[in-house]
Design an enzyme around this catalytic site. Structure first.
Site, short mmCIF file in Angstrom:
data_model
loop_
_atom_site.label_atom_id
_atom_site.label_comp_id
_atom_site.label_asym_id
_atom_site.label_seq_id
_atom_site.Cartn_x
_atom_site.Cartn_y
_atom_site.Cartn_z
N LYS A 1 -0.15 5.32 8.43
CA LYS A 1 0.61 5.47 7.18
C LYS A 1 -0.32 5.53 5.99
O LYS A 1 -0.21 6.39 5.11
CB LYS A 1 1.60 4.30 7.05
CG LYS A 1 2.53 4.37 5.83
CD LYS A 1 1.99 3.62 4.62
CE LYS A 1 1.99 2.13 4.85
NZ LYS A 1 1.59 1.38 3.62
N THR B 1 0.87 -1.17 0.00
CA THR B 1 0.00 0.00 0.00
C THR B 1 0.90 1.22 0.00
O THR B 1 1.59 1.51 0.98
CB THR B 1 -0.92 0.01 1.23
OG1 THR B 1 -1.79 -1.12 1.17
CG2 THR B 1 -1.77 1.28 1.25
N LYS C 1 -7.42 1.59 -3.04
CA LYS C 1 -7.09 1.20 -1.67
C LYS C 1 -7.28 2.38 -0.72
O LYS C 1 -7.69 2.21 0.43
CB LYS C 1 -5.65 0.69 -1.60
CG LYS C 1 -5.19 0.28 -0.20
CD LYS C 1 -6.01 -0.87 0.37
CE LYS C 1 -5.58 -1.22 1.80
NZ LYS C 1 -4.28 -1.91 1.87
#
Length: 295
Positions: free
Chosen positions: A247, A104, A179
């Site tokens: 994050k 990711t 995502k």
């Protein structure tokens, strides 16, 4: 498909079982991990699998004969560290091979890597996953993909080995953007669930009974089904860590600013997770938002 040679760079909590599924399905797999002992443990576990499994000393060595190279590491900088340089994947990637990045990361990085792979005569797919460690272990990940349709057609049957859904979303970067949508939605749902359960506790209600009732209606969600009981017990060792969620949310917030997309709830929940970190909960799972309310 079993004759395609694969490489897997990054054997963390996600990459370790994902690479294992490839080996068990009969794919030759060459693995690299920054911590060698982790690669040794993986090899010991899967050396008797159907596929030929090997440990490489560098990402380049892992990738040199591979038709499809998978990367699953921590963030943009980690990806660059294993892709570029004399020992990086790109230095050994053969013409016609496909690089699949399951990390990711940012959409900008995806576009950068796509251009680098095209220049090297290779294909590229950004393919972040959803489903957590349990999804990786059970081969039930959801994979959102960005890239060219030809590369996707070749790689998708391989990815299917550890996925329940693999979908091409658009050109390079589209997988990462999808995502981000996923993480934005999860953040809001978890905060709502945390507040609802906290309210029930403060009202003296039986939270188990509350969830049993409301989960049959419009309030139902995956998070309610899979996390409400552990949230009620104050147990937060069952999924994606707060440090990693922050994050991911930072990537989404940065992209939101670039796209002029307003994300007020996401920004707020990100700060709530910062509070959880301040309690020493960086490695707690993302359902730990309720602990902030209790404190």
């Amino acid at each position: 498909m079993s004759r395609l040679r694969t490489a897997f760079v990054g054997l963390g909590v996600m990459g370790y079982p994902m690479a294992g599924h490839l080996a068990r399905d009969g794919f030759p797999v060459s693995v690299y991990n920054r911590t060698r002992s982790r690669a040794d443990a993986w090899h010991d576990e899967f050396s008797s699998a159907e596929g030929d499994v090997r440990i490489a000393d560098t990402p380049a060595q892992a990738s040199q004969d591979a038709d499809v190279v998978f990367v699953c590491v921590g963030n943009d900088d980690d990806v660059r560290s294993v892709i570029y340089g004399d020992s990086g994947v790109l230095s050994a990637l053969k013409s016609g091979a496909i690089l699949v990045d399951h990390t990711t990361a940012s959409a900008d990085l995806a576009r950068e890597l796509s251009e680098a792979c095209i220049a090297a005569g290779a294909g590229f797919l950004d393919a972040p996953v959803s489903g957590g460690q349990a999804g990786a272990q059970n081969g039930q990940l959801t994979v959102m993909v960005g890239g060219e349709s030809g590369a996707f057609a070749t790689a998708a049957p391989v990815i299917d080995v550890y996925a329940r859904s693999v979908k091409l979303m658009g050109p390079a970067g589209s997988g990462q953007l999808t995502k981000m949508v996923n993480q934005i939605c999860i953040a809001g749902v978890l905060q709502g669930l945390a507040e609802g359960l906290h309210f029930a506790e403060q009202a003296g209600l039986d939270t188990e009974q509350v969830v049993e009732v409301i989960s049959k209606g419009a309030a139902a969600s995956w998070q309610m089904e899979n996390r409400s009981a552990t949230m009620a017990r104050g147990e937060f060792e069952f999924g994606f860590a707060v440090n990693w969620m922050r994050k991911d949310l930072q990537i989404a917030l940065d992209s939101g600013r670039e796209l002029h997309a307003r994300l007020p709830l996401t920004a707020l929940v990100d700060q709530f997770y910062a509070d959880v970190q301040s309690y020493g909960g960086g490695r707690w799972d993302t359902s730990s938002l309720i602990e902030r309310l209790r404190r």
